[in-house]
Enzyme design. Structure first.
Site, PDB file in Angstrom:
ATOM      1  N   CYS B 166     104.554  14.714  15.833  1.00 47.03           N
ATOM      2  CA  CYS B 166     103.498  13.849  15.296  1.00 47.03           C
ATOM      3  C   CYS B 166     102.758  13.078  16.378  1.00 47.03           C
ATOM      4  O   CYS B 166     101.852  12.302  16.075  1.00 47.03           O
ATOM      5  CB  CYS B 166     104.104  12.934  14.254  1.00 47.03           C
ATOM      6  SG  CYS B 166     104.975  13.909  13.009  1.00 47.03           S
ATOM      7  N   HIS B 306     100.837   3.803  14.487  1.00 45.99           N
ATOM      8  CA  HIS B 306     101.418   5.069  14.013  1.00 45.99           C
ATOM      9  C   HIS B 306     101.854   4.890  12.560  1.00 45.99           C
ATOM     10  O   HIS B 306     101.545   5.717  11.716  1.00 45.99           O
ATOM     11  CB  HIS B 306     102.588   5.460  14.915  1.00 45.99           C
ATOM     12  CG  HIS B 306     103.163   6.799  14.583  1.00 45.99           C
ATOM     13  ND1 HIS B 306     102.421   7.955  14.657  1.00 45.99           N
ATOM     14  CD2 HIS B 306     104.405   7.177  14.151  1.00 45.99           C
ATOM     15  CE1 HIS B 306     103.181   8.992  14.300  1.00 45.99           C
ATOM     16  NE2 HIS B 306     104.377   8.546  13.973  1.00 45.99           N
ATOM     17  N   GLU B 317     107.964   0.242  15.727  1.00 47.58           N
ATOM     18  CA  GLU B 317     106.638   0.117  16.329  1.00 47.58           C
ATOM     19  C   GLU B 317     106.210  -1.353  16.426  1.00 47.58           C
ATOM     20  O   GLU B 317     105.566  -1.754  17.407  1.00 47.58           O
ATOM     21  CB  GLU B 317     105.601   0.913  15.530  1.00 47.58           C
ATOM     22  CG  GLU B 317     104.220   0.900  16.200  1.00 47.58           C
ATOM     23  CD  GLU B 317     103.173   1.689  15.427  1.00 47.58           C
ATOM     24  OE1 GLU B 317     103.406   1.987  14.239  1.00 47.58           O
ATOM     25  OE2 GLU B 317     102.119   1.996  16.015  1.00 47.58           O
ATOM     26  N   LYS B 338      97.261   5.777   7.924  1.00 42.21           N
ATOM     27  CA  LYS B 338      98.059   6.767   7.176  1.00 42.21           C
ATOM     28  C   LYS B 338      98.256   6.324   5.729  1.00 42.21           C
ATOM     29  O   LYS B 338      98.614   7.135   4.875  1.00 42.21           O
ATOM     30  CB  LYS B 338      99.416   6.986   7.847  1.00 42.21           C
ATOM     31  CG  LYS B 338      99.340   7.818   9.119  1.00 42.21           C
ATOM     32  CD  LYS B 338     100.732   8.178   9.638  1.00 42.21           C
ATOM     33  CE  LYS B 338     100.657   8.919  10.963  1.00 42.21           C
ATOM     34  NZ  LYS B 338     100.401   8.017  12.105  1.00 42.21           N
ATOM     35  N   HIS B 343     100.254  11.430   6.297  1.00 40.35           N
ATOM     36  CA  HIS B 343     100.650  11.732   7.670  1.00 40.35           C
ATOM     37  C   HIS B 343     100.247  13.165   8.002  1.00 40.35           C
ATOM     38  O   HIS B 343     100.841  14.108   7.482  1.00 40.35           O
ATOM     39  CB  HIS B 343     102.155  11.531   7.815  1.00 40.35           C
ATOM     40  CG  HIS B 343     102.626  11.557   9.233  1.00 40.35           C
ATOM     41  ND1 HIS B 343     101.817  11.942  10.286  1.00 40.35           N
ATOM     42  CD2 HIS B 343     103.828  11.246   9.778  1.00 40.35           C
ATOM     43  CE1 HIS B 343     102.508  11.868  11.407  1.00 40.35           C
ATOM     44  NE2 HIS B 343     103.731  11.442  11.129  1.00 40.35           N
ATOM     45  N   PHE B 402     108.850  13.195  16.346  1.00 39.73           N
ATOM     46  CA  PHE B 402     110.226  13.713  16.415  1.00 39.73           C
ATOM     47  C   PHE B 402     110.391  14.374  17.779  1.00 39.73           C
ATOM     48  O   PHE B 402     109.502  15.092  18.242  1.00 39.73           O
ATOM     49  CB  PHE B 402     110.473  14.782  15.341  1.00 39.73           C
ATOM     50  CG  PHE B 402     110.597  14.248  13.935  1.00 39.73           C
ATOM     51  CD1 PHE B 402     110.741  12.900  13.668  1.00 39.73           C
ATOM     52  CD2 PHE B 402     110.596  15.135  12.863  1.00 39.73           C
ATOM     53  CE1 PHE B 402     110.873  12.431  12.365  1.00 39.73           C
ATOM     54  CE2 PHE B 402     110.719  14.686  11.553  1.00 39.73           C
ATOM     55  CZ  PHE B 402     110.854  13.333  11.305  1.00 39.73           C
TER      56      PHE B 402
END
Lengths: 82, 415
Positions: B166, B306, B317, B338, B343, B402
């Site tokens: 991502c 994010h 975050e 998002k 996402h 990830f």
């Protein structure tokens, strides 16, 4: 019932159009796939595989390499249909 | 990254997202607080009644009017979105006159040609090896979209496909910045694409407990920073930006949306999927982006976070931002887009870079929707309800993936 040469040509032209974007009317019997229509080997393989499905015929790889012109393909399909 | 004094600007944007068919439509929809999430209605859902998640943020495939059938046939759905978004960005930039060997393409994906792979597997299983189409490999490989965009625009300086889950889309912008600053290119079309909403990904992301299961209210499921957030909403889409050396842009009189000031990247080396909870790695990426930009925390006016709407990730975050910006964070307008787009995985960092660039250009931070009850642990000034006017300065886009990837890109108001 076996299809006529014109019907097979129309079907092949449609496959060529979907694969390459060439207008169907440019797919004429005496055109060469590589020299006139500029179709590469991956596209040619794709067209043959789809022609097999569409016309319920089998076109073995050893025969595919002899199919130089649109007429070759149309005639092959016509004969294979018996 | 090699750094030079070369200044880099954004001169074009293109996107197909769950909330808009172009970048500018997407921006307008975001200002209105539009959700792109909906129940999946495709017939294939009926075959998988046991899927715990039954919604996503979908982007319709490009119509035959923008992508002719013979082109669409040779591209995975992710490649179709990428090529159309790239052409939009190119046209938006005014179709720059550039030497092809000075034009680059960097197009990222997180997952790649999943539909192509699985469809070909189905053909192989049910009909045999002779029925598998010869374009299958060029369509499923992860660099497929980078190659296709390079081909579509005639970009010959290089075609690259960063893969960092991502964070991929933001990494693409970072690599594009490097291409220009290191002298390899004058113009680079960069971004990301994803089209992997499929029963398999719904099942596998669900198995990780990564997805929201709010099936009864899809449009309310993506809720970053809300106390009841329960996972992300999977989406597909693509976003591409035209990055250009300031010199090249000036010479052709191009409109400039924003400047790309710097970027930072780091890795957590903590867990293959979970973010390091203190956000130390992410914090380093943000600090590096500011350092490369020659900016200080007090220059930052806006962050596109994010913020995927997962319980752990959102808080990591927050800590990363606090670590990098300190007290200056209190004056930063933070948006979590998002909440609207879902996402977009490998496209997320690119689409959110576009949001960040347009926020600077229009001097407005888009809202974050669905924050009904702000998590008390989130000590951020989250933009909610309506867009917020922005002053000139630096805006940061964060993207994490990830694998432990952290990417932050710092943009500045065009001067």
């Amino acid at each position: 019932m076996a299809l006529s040469e014109q019907e097979i040509l129309a079907g092949v032209a449609e496959l060529v159009n979907e694969e390459t974007g060439l207008p169907v009317e440019s797919v004429e019997l005496d055109k060469s796939f590589t020299d006139d229509l500029d179709i590469d080997s991956l596209s040619m393989t794709s067209i043959v595989v789809q022609a097999e499905d569409r016309f319920s015929v089998t076109i073995p790889d050893e025969d595919t390499k002899n199919l130089k012109t649109v007429r070759d393909v149309v005639n092959y399909i016509q004969q294979a249909q018996g | 990254m090699t750094t030079t004094s070369q200044r880099v600007v954004v001169t074009g944007v293109g996107a197909l997202t769950p909330i808009g068919a172009t970048a500018h439509e997407t921006w307008e929809a975001a200002l209105k607080g539009t959700s792109g999430a909906a129940t999946i209605t495709e017939p294939w859902m009926a075959d998988h009644g046991d899927l715990p998640v039954r919604f996503a943020a979908r982007t319709p495939p490009p119509g035959i009017d923008v992508l002719p059938k013979h082109e669409a046939k040779r591209l995975d759905p992710s490649g179709q979105l990428a090529v159309v978004a790239a052409r939009q960005a190119w046209a938006d930039a005014g179709a720059p006159d550039v030497d092809p060997v000075r034009l680059g393409a960097v197009v990222a994906t997180g997952i790649g040609g999943l539909w192509t792979t699985l469809d070909a597997w189905e053909v192989l299983r049910t009909r045999g090896a002779r029925r598998v189409l010869p374009m299958t490999v060029p369509m499923l490989m992860p660099n497929s979209s980078a190659g296709a965009v390079s081909l579509a625009l005639g970009a010959r300086a290089g075609a690259h496909a960063p893969v960092s889950a991502c964070a991929s889309g933001a990494e693409a912008v970072t690599l594009a910045l490097g291409m220009i600053r290191s002298g390899r290119a004058d113009v680079v079309v960069a971004g990301g694409t994803e089209a992997c909403v499929h029963p398999l990904t719904l099942a596998t992301f669900s198995a990780m407990k990564a997805l929201s299961t709010r099936n009864d209210a899809p449009e309310r499921a993506s809720r970053p920073y809300d106390v009841t957030r329960d996972g992300f909403v999977m989406g597909d889409g693509a976003g591409l930006l035209v990055l250009e050396s300031a010199e090249h842009a000036r010479a052709r009189g191009a409109r400039v949306y924003a400047e790309v000031l710097g970027a930072g990247m780091s890795a957590d080396a903590y867990d293959i999927a979970a973010p390091e909870p203190e956000g130390a790695g992410a914090s380093r990426a943000i600090a590096e982006a500011l350092a490369v930009a020659g900016a200080t925390p007090s220059d930052v006016v806006h962050v596109n976070a994010h913020a995927t709407s997962t319980p752990v990730g959102d808080l990591a975050e927050v800590r990363a931002l606090r670590g990098a910006l300190g007290g200056a964070l209190d004056d930063v307008a933070v948006s979590a887009t998002k909440s609207m787009t879902g996402h977009l995985l490998g496209a997320a960092g690119a689409v959110e870079s576009i949001f960040t660039v347009l926020a600077l250009h229009h001097r407005a931070a888009p809202p974050t929707i669905n924050v009904d009850d702000l998590d008390p642990a989130v000590d951020l000034d989250v933009v909610r309800g309506a867009p917020r006017p922005l002053g000139d300065g630096v805006a940061v886009n964060n993207s994490f993936g990830f694998g432990g990837h952290n990417v932050a890109v710092a943009f500045g108001t065009a001067s």
